[in-house]
Design a protein around this motif. Structure first.
Motif, PDB file in Angstrom:
ATOM      1  N   ASN A  24     -13.388  20.110   8.190  1.00  0.00           N
ATOM      2  CA  ASN A  24     -12.366  19.410   8.962  1.00  0.00           C
ATOM      3  C   ASN A  24     -11.097  19.311   8.116  1.00  0.00           C
ATOM      4  O   ASN A  24     -11.078  19.737   6.953  1.00  0.00           O
ATOM      5  N   ASP A  61     -13.327  27.533   7.352  1.00  0.00           N
ATOM      6  CA  ASP A  61     -13.264  27.296   8.796  1.00  0.00           C
ATOM      7  C   ASP A  61     -14.232  26.213   9.244  1.00  0.00           C
ATOM      8  O   ASP A  61     -14.057  25.620  10.313  1.00  0.00           O
ATOM      9  N   LYS A  62     -15.263  25.957   8.440  1.00  0.00           N
ATOM     10  CA  LYS A  62     -16.271  24.965   8.809  1.00  0.00           C
ATOM     11  C   LYS A  62     -15.899  23.556   8.357  1.00  0.00           C
ATOM     12  O   LYS A  62     -16.651  22.611   8.590  1.00  0.00           O
ATOM     13  N   ARG A  78     -20.801  19.034   0.379  1.00  0.00           N
ATOM     14  CA  ARG A  78     -20.166  20.253   0.884  1.00  0.00           C
ATOM     15  C   ARG A  78     -18.779  20.421   0.277  1.00  0.00           C
ATOM     16  O   ARG A  78     -18.399  21.520  -0.140  1.00  0.00           O
ATOM     17  N   ASP A  92     -13.535  32.432   4.926  1.00  0.00           N
ATOM     18  CA  ASP A  92     -14.334  32.084   6.090  1.00  0.00           C
ATOM     19  C   ASP A  92     -14.971  30.709   5.978  1.00  0.00           C
ATOM     20  O   ASP A  92     -15.064  29.980   6.960  1.00  0.00           O
ATOM     21  N   PHE A  93     -15.428  30.344   4.760  1.00  0.00           N
ATOM     22  CA  PHE A  93     -16.156  29.081   4.655  1.00  0.00           C
ATOM     23  C   PHE A  93     -15.254  27.873   4.887  1.00  0.00           C
ATOM     24  O   PHE A  93     -15.724  26.791   5.200  1.00  0.00           O
TER      25      PHE A  93
END
Length: 254
Positions: A8, A5-6, A34, A2-3
């Motif tokens: 680019n 998806d944030k 990040r 899921d992470f």
């Protein structure tokens, strides 16, 4: 995951690049922290890398705490257990305390702060009967610090004029007093680690007995630390990826 998806496309590519060296060039505010954090999480969750095999280096304690918190929020509180994560200076201090037999000081050495360092230089200038207006303690200490960051020791300090000659004399005495006090300064933490890295990674007995087993190193890149960060980082990973580099070199030469 899921992470991811944030992220680019460029960030995702860096995070999921697999094992081995990855160089990420990015400007301010582009999400470098990040990427580093999520790469650590990716290596643990998808590549089977154990936390104790990861060395994550930052420039501030705040950034280290933030990175640890972010990884834990992604994978759980136990995710960072065994991982060595901290600033260059903090990690070098931990390593040097384990390898004190390679140093001129004992494992319980103290770390002198900037005030302590300048105080020593000031006392040496006074004892040498030097003019502290001509040889200002802060300026002399800055010259010593610069030399250390260029991996130049006291005995090898270059002399091109009278000031250099005086600075070298002070530098030699400064190091003697640090050792006599069982102390190091912040520059010594990096210099001693860079010098000792060769011993750790050319001596398999030391490497095995000390359980030095990082397979992944995450660190930011900044010019001021380049002369020191490169020996520290490269020696830690060079042997593991030596064959990969040789194969890549052969492939590119065809």
């Amino acid at each position: 995951m899921d992470f991811l998806d944030k992220l680019n496309a460029q960030q995702r590519k860096a995070v999921t690049a697999g094992r081995g060296p990855v160089l990420v060039l990015a400007g301010p505010g582009s999400g470098k922290t990040r990427v580093l954090t999520q790469r650590v999480a990716w290596l643990i969750a998808s590549e089977g890398v154990r936390p104790y095999q990861i060395l994550a280096v930052t420039f501030t304690n705040k950034a280290a705490r933030e990175m640890e918190s972010r990884v834990q929020s992604l994978l759980g509180e136990d995710a960072t257990q065994g991982m060595m994560l901290g600033t260059f200076h903090a990690i070098c201090a931990r390593l040097l305390r384990r390898e004190a037999e390679l140093l001129p000081v004992e494992s319980n050495f103290v770390i002198f702060d900037a005030d302590d360092q300048e105080r020593i230089v000031k006392s040496i200038i006074k004892e040498f009967n030097l003019d502290d207006k001509r040889f200002r303690p802060a300026s002399v200490h800055a010259s010593i610090s610069k030399a250390k960051n260029d991996l130049i020791g006291a005995d090898d300090y270059p002399i091109t004029n009278y000031r250099d000659e005086v600075v070298k004399r002070i530098f030699v005495e400064y190091q003697k007093r640090l050792v006599a006090s069982n102390a190091v300064d912040f520059d010594d933490l990096l210099v001693y680690t860079a010098d000792s890295s060769t011993c750790w990674w050319t001596n398999s007995k030391i490497r095995t007995s000390r359980n030095i087993h990082w397979s992944s190193i995450s660190r930011p890149r900044i010019k001021i630390f380049f002369a020191l960060a490169i020996p520290i980082s490269v020696f830690l990973l060079a042997r593991k990826y030596k064959h990969q580099a040789e194969k890549s070199k052969l492939k590119n030469s065809r």
